[in-house]
Design a protein around this motif. Structure first.
Motif, PDB file in Angstrom:
ATOM      1  N   ILE A 129      -2.602  -7.247   7.875  1.00 54.28           N
ATOM      2  CA  ILE A 129      -2.354  -7.302   6.427  1.00 54.28           C
ATOM      3  C   ILE A 129      -2.240  -8.750   5.950  1.00 54.28           C
ATOM      4  O   ILE A 129      -2.792  -9.124   4.915  1.00 54.28           O
ATOM      5  CB  ILE A 129      -1.107  -6.462   6.063  1.00 54.28           C
ATOM      6  CG1 ILE A 129      -1.406  -4.982   6.367  1.00 54.28           C
ATOM      7  CG2 ILE A 129      -0.714  -6.666   4.602  1.00 54.28           C
ATOM      8  CD1 ILE A 129      -0.253  -4.022   6.124  1.00 54.28           C
ATOM      9  N   VAL A 130      -1.575  -9.564   6.730  1.00 52.71           N
ATOM     10  CA  VAL A 130      -1.498 -10.984   6.385  1.00 52.71           C
ATOM     11  C   VAL A 130      -2.900 -11.597   6.448  1.00 52.71           C
ATOM     12  O   VAL A 130      -3.288 -12.389   5.587  1.00 52.71           O
ATOM     13  CB  VAL A 130      -0.523 -11.723   7.334  1.00 52.71           C
ATOM     14  CG1 VAL A 130      -0.553 -13.218   7.058  1.00 52.71           C
ATOM     15  CG2 VAL A 130       0.897 -11.186   7.195  1.00 52.71           C
ATOM     16  N   GLN A 133      -4.691 -10.775   3.342  1.00 53.84           N
ATOM     17  CA  GLN A 133      -4.157 -11.541   2.216  1.00 53.84           C
ATOM     18  C   GLN A 133      -4.672 -12.986   2.248  1.00 53.84           C
ATOM     19  O   GLN A 133      -5.085 -13.532   1.224  1.00 53.84           O
ATOM     20  CB  GLN A 133      -2.622 -11.520   2.282  1.00 53.84           C
ATOM     21  CG  GLN A 133      -1.966 -11.983   1.013  1.00 53.84           C
ATOM     22  CD  GLN A 133      -0.456 -11.947   1.126  1.00 53.84           C
ATOM     23  OE1 GLN A 133       0.112 -12.390   2.130  1.00 53.84           O
ATOM     24  NE2 GLN A 133       0.212 -11.409   0.123  1.00 53.84           N
ATOM     25  N   SER A 174       1.507   4.173   2.595  1.00 54.96           N
ATOM     26  CA  SER A 174       2.071   2.893   2.145  1.00 54.96           C
ATOM     27  C   SER A 174       1.347   1.725   2.795  1.00 54.96           C
ATOM     28  O   SER A 174       1.096   0.697   2.169  1.00 54.96           O
ATOM     29  CB  SER A 174       3.552   2.790   2.528  1.00 54.96           C
ATOM     30  OG  SER A 174       4.312   3.739   1.846  1.00 54.96           O
ATOM     31  N   ARG A 175       1.032   1.914   4.078  1.00 55.42           N
ATOM     32  CA  ARG A 175       0.304   0.866   4.797  1.00 55.42           C
ATOM     33  C   ARG A 175      -1.037   0.596   4.125  1.00 55.42           C
ATOM     34  O   ARG A 175      -1.439  -0.550   3.940  1.00 55.42           O
ATOM     35  CB  ARG A 175       0.047   1.296   6.251  1.00 55.42           C
ATOM     36  CG  ARG A 175       1.252   1.206   7.146  1.00 55.42           C
ATOM     37  CD  ARG A 175       1.342  -0.113   7.871  1.00 55.42           C
ATOM     38  NE  ARG A 175       0.269  -0.326   8.823  1.00 55.42           N
ATOM     39  CZ  ARG A 175      -0.012  -1.513   9.352  1.00 55.42           C
ATOM     40  NH1 ARG A 175       0.676  -2.562   9.003  1.00 55.42           N
ATOM     41  NH2 ARG A 175      -0.993  -1.642  10.205  1.00 55.42           N
ATOM     42  N   LYS A 178      -0.547  -1.321   1.008  1.00 57.55           N
ATOM     43  CA  LYS A 178      -0.324  -2.738   1.291  1.00 57.55           C
ATOM     44  C   LYS A 178      -1.649  -3.443   1.552  1.00 57.55           C
ATOM     45  O   LYS A 178      -1.862  -4.580   1.129  1.00 57.55           O
ATOM     46  CB  LYS A 178       0.549  -2.892   2.534  1.00 57.55           C
ATOM     47  CG  LYS A 178       2.040  -2.777   2.279  1.00 57.55           C
ATOM     48  CD  LYS A 178       2.761  -2.934   3.605  1.00 57.55           C
ATOM     49  CE  LYS A 178       3.999  -3.758   3.482  1.00 57.55           C
ATOM     50  NZ  LYS A 178       4.715  -3.969   4.721  1.00 57.55           N
ATOM     51  N   ALA A 181      -3.329  -3.981  -1.683  1.00 57.22           N
ATOM     52  CA  ALA A 181      -2.670  -5.094  -2.373  1.00 57.22           C
ATOM     53  C   ALA A 181      -3.041  -6.431  -1.739  1.00 57.22           C
ATOM     54  O   ALA A 181      -3.128  -7.455  -2.411  1.00 57.22           O
ATOM     55  CB  ALA A 181      -1.153  -4.904  -2.339  1.00 57.22           C
ATOM     56  N   ALA A 182      -3.267  -6.422  -0.435  1.00 57.87           N
ATOM     57  CA  ALA A 182      -3.605  -7.659   0.268  1.00 57.87           C
ATOM     58  C   ALA A 182      -5.061  -8.062   0.046  1.00 57.87           C
ATOM     59  O   ALA A 182      -5.441  -9.183   0.378  1.00 57.87           O
ATOM     60  CB  ALA A 182      -3.315  -7.511   1.756  1.00 57.87           C
TER      61      ALA A 182
END
Lengths: 307, 233, 137
Positions: A129-130, A133, A174-175, A178, A181-182
């Motif tokens: 996820i990072v 992003q 939720s994952r 995320k 969103a990333a």
């Protein structure tokens, strides 16, 4: 268009996408890649090149991508966080983009204890996820995670993976949120055998409106034998194979034929699931079956676009 | 505490074989609590090595002793004579103790008798598990008091990976998935919102990645004048 | 003349272990070994250190004799004893010494045949491996 890749165009045109996987060889020989690229050309919109999957040393995914691109086939390179820190990840993203690779799938990566270099020191500077992003910031703002702004940012279409069958199940949508969103544009799921469970996850995904923000490719694996079904059921962490599937493979006279039939049925069903925008076929060590499955599932011809 | 494990005895015996006079030094702090290098472990090691020497007909003088905290010079100093009187010291403390002796007596040989493992806690009698890696920037107030850096095999910051089955870690099916535990804890505390948004890239410069760390507290340090007065060099 | 018989030390619990030994002794049974018994309150009190010290100080073999595990006077004492013996066995193995030199046994006080069997077994071990250090006796 973010990157203008073939895969992106298929999604943007609203058509049902098909991706498949090509495992790079455990050698310096490009021949298996060329062979598969030639054989699979026209049967999927893009092909994943795994990044040292299960932590087994293989020909690098970026190099593999370049090799299959020579055959006119579009790659999706996988990039794991296991072996590279943020310096290497960002550098490889730039390098891949410069070589014309437009699709990148961000993964945390299988732990090295599964592979053939168990003594390795892992990195895990980021998780997937990072990574998403940071790559998203790099492509949209040209800004590195450390803050420096680059002159010519990469044009990349970003993908992620998600596994609706891993615990805790309640957190799996939720994952995905995320990951959206990333900055993820598309998502390939873990292989689906338990349709009910997958649809439950999709219900949650739709309830959050995620299907409008990310293109979901439902993962399927054609099985060659009952042994393969049992193996995936018992040995692969985070995979759920219901008993009725194992039984069906076991009682089949022609296991391979049954495996193909099952896979085609799964694809037919997945086409009807709202929010699923395509399928990702993971024919592990059985790449040559992909054309037949795609054809039987009524997914031919694949869309073509003016470049 | 610091959790360590005795090195295999054959490795220790091999390390010590060339030396005539050996001092084994235990530590009464962390490694005594984790049953690796306390007084009893020192005595057993010394005894076992003596049995081995008797069997091999090797003439070697081995004696054991134990200090309160081997990582502090003041405690080590108390047994200076014993250390310097031997050809080699086998430290049964964590690597910090062994390095303290090594730094104090650089000409003297100090070998490690333990493999220093981790910052861990006793889970139950005879079981210790890792819970911190000393990253230098604690975030557990956001993760339900459970550290994902230490307790997740991939140090994931944004939730469990895809290999978590039955709430166990794919790397070791005996071990709980840290993120499943975090999820449960936050749910219990009604704070699941904490893991709904993306946790950005972690700054690892506070960890060992930033180089060897030295922490200082000015108010506790002695001024040059004070050092002179106390005869500290 | 020095005693050249195998030197064996036995840690016996004061409940079933010692009783079994006494029962055997009363029968007038002779052993081809020098057996020294150490009475302990419970084999759970026997530490690895005691066993190692016995070996260090001249024993060729050491046994620990406690109550039957399901009938231990102190409930789990003889289970503890077995664990300690196991740990010492591991230490001996790591050093390339014969782990058979150390054994744990259990007996009920009325089992008159157990003790002679134990001694015979330990004598066999010493005969097989010889004394620790020095010439074969």
């Amino acid at each position: 268009m973010k990157a203008g890749s073939n895969l992106e165009k298929v999604f943007e045109s609203g058509q049902f996408a098909v991706t498949a996987e090509i495992g790079p060889p455990q050698s310096a020989n490009p021949e298996p890649l060329t062979h598969h690229a030639k054989m699979l050309k026209g049967y999927a919109d893009a092909f994943n090149l795994t990044d040292n999957q299960t932590a087994v040393v293989r020909l690098s995914s970026i190099a593999s991508a370049v090799i299959i691109m020579r055959e006119g086939v579009e790659p999706v390179i996988q990039m794991t966080c296991r072996d590279r820190n943020r310096i290497a990840l960002q550098s490889d993203l730039l390098g891949a983009a410069a070589l014309g690779v437009k699709n990148v799938l961000c993964l945390t990566g299988d732990h090295q204890t599964f592979g053939n270099e168990k003594g390795a020191k892992n990195v895990f500077d980021f998780d997937s996820i990072v990574e998403l992003q940071v790559f998203d910031q790099l492509r949209t703002q040209g800004k590195q995670v450390g803050g420096e702004v680059l002159k010519d940012p990469p044009k990349t279409y970003l993908g992620c993976a998600e596994n609706p069958f891993a615990t805790p199940y309640e957190y799996r949508a939720s994952r995905l949120a995320k990951k959206v969103a990333a900055g993820a544009d598309f998502c390939q799921t873990q292989a689906i055998f338990d349709m009910d469970m997958f649809e439950k996850w999709m219900d949650e995904v739709r309830a959050r409106g995620l299907d409008k923000k990310i293109h979901i490719l439902a993962g399927v694996i054609p099985m060659k034998s009952a042994g393969a079904a049992r193996y995936m059921k018992n040995k692969v962490p985070g995979m759920i194979v219901p008993d009725h599937i194992v039984d069906r493979m076991k009682s089949a006279k022609d296991a391979k034929g049954e495996g193909i039939k099952l896979c085609v049925e799964q694809i037919e069903h997945l086409k009807t699931v709202k929010g699923v925008h395509g399928v990702h076929i993971m024919a592990v060590a059985w790449e040559d079956i992909v054309p037949r499955i795609v054809e039987m599932a009524g997914l031919l011809p694949r869309p073509k676009f003016e470049s | 505490m610091i959790v360590a494990k005795r090195k295999p005895l054959n490795e220790i015996a091999e390390m010590l074989a060339p030396y005539k006079k050996v001092t084994v030094i235990g530590c009464r702090s962390c490694v005594a609590i984790c049953l690796a290098g306390g007084e009893k472990e020192v005595k057993m090691l010394v005894s076992a090595l003596k049995v081995k020497n008797k069997r091999d007909g090797r003439k070697q003088h081995i004696e054991g002793t134990v200090v309160e905290r081997q990582c502090e010079k003041e405690w080590v100093q108390e047994i200076e004579a014993q250390i310097l009187d031997s050809d080699v010291t086998l430290s049964m403390a964590c690597s910090l103790g062994a390095q303290t002796i090594g730094d104090m007596y650089p000409k003297h040989l100090t070998f490690p008798g333990l493999n220093t493992g981790m910052f861990g806690v006793p889970e139950e009698q005879g079981v210790w598990s890792e819970k911190c890696v000393g990253c230098g920037n604690c975030i557990i107030h956001t993760t339900g008091g459970i550290c994902p850096i230490a307790r997740c095999a991939k140090s994931m910051l944004n939730g469990p990976c895809g290999g978590s089955a039955n709430r166990k870690c794919e790397v070791n099916l005996e071990v709980d998935c840290a993120w499943a535990a975090i999820y449960d804890r936050l749910k219990l505390q009604n704070r699941l919102d904490l893991i709904e948004s993306v946790t950005p890239a972690k700054d690892w410069s506070t960890s060992h990645s930033g180089g060897r760390r030295v922490f200082e507290r000015e108010d506790a340090k002695l001024t040059p004048h004070q050092k002179k007065g106390k005869g500290v060099t | 003349m020095p005693d050249t018989r195998p030197k064996i030390v036995g840690f016996c619990c004061e409940r079933h272990g010692m009783d079994a030994a006494v029962l055997a002794a009363r029968s007038g049974k002779q052993f081809e070994a020098s057996v020294r018994l150490v009475q302990v309150p419970c084999t759970g009190r026997v530490d690895g250190m005691h066993i190692l010290r016995a070996l260090e100080d001249g024993a060729d073999a050491v046994f620990v004799l406690g109550c039957l595990e399901k009938n231990c006077y102190y409930d789990t004492g003889s289970i503890e004893g077995r664990k300690r013996v196991g740990y010492v066995k591991q230490m001996l193995s790591e050093l390339g010494l014969e782990k058979e030199r150390v054994e744990m046994f259990n007996a009920a006080s009325s089992n008159s045949w157990v003790f002679p069997e134990i001694v015979a077994k330990m004598v066999e071990v010493v005969k097989k491996f010889g004394p620790i250090g020095g010439e074969k006796r």
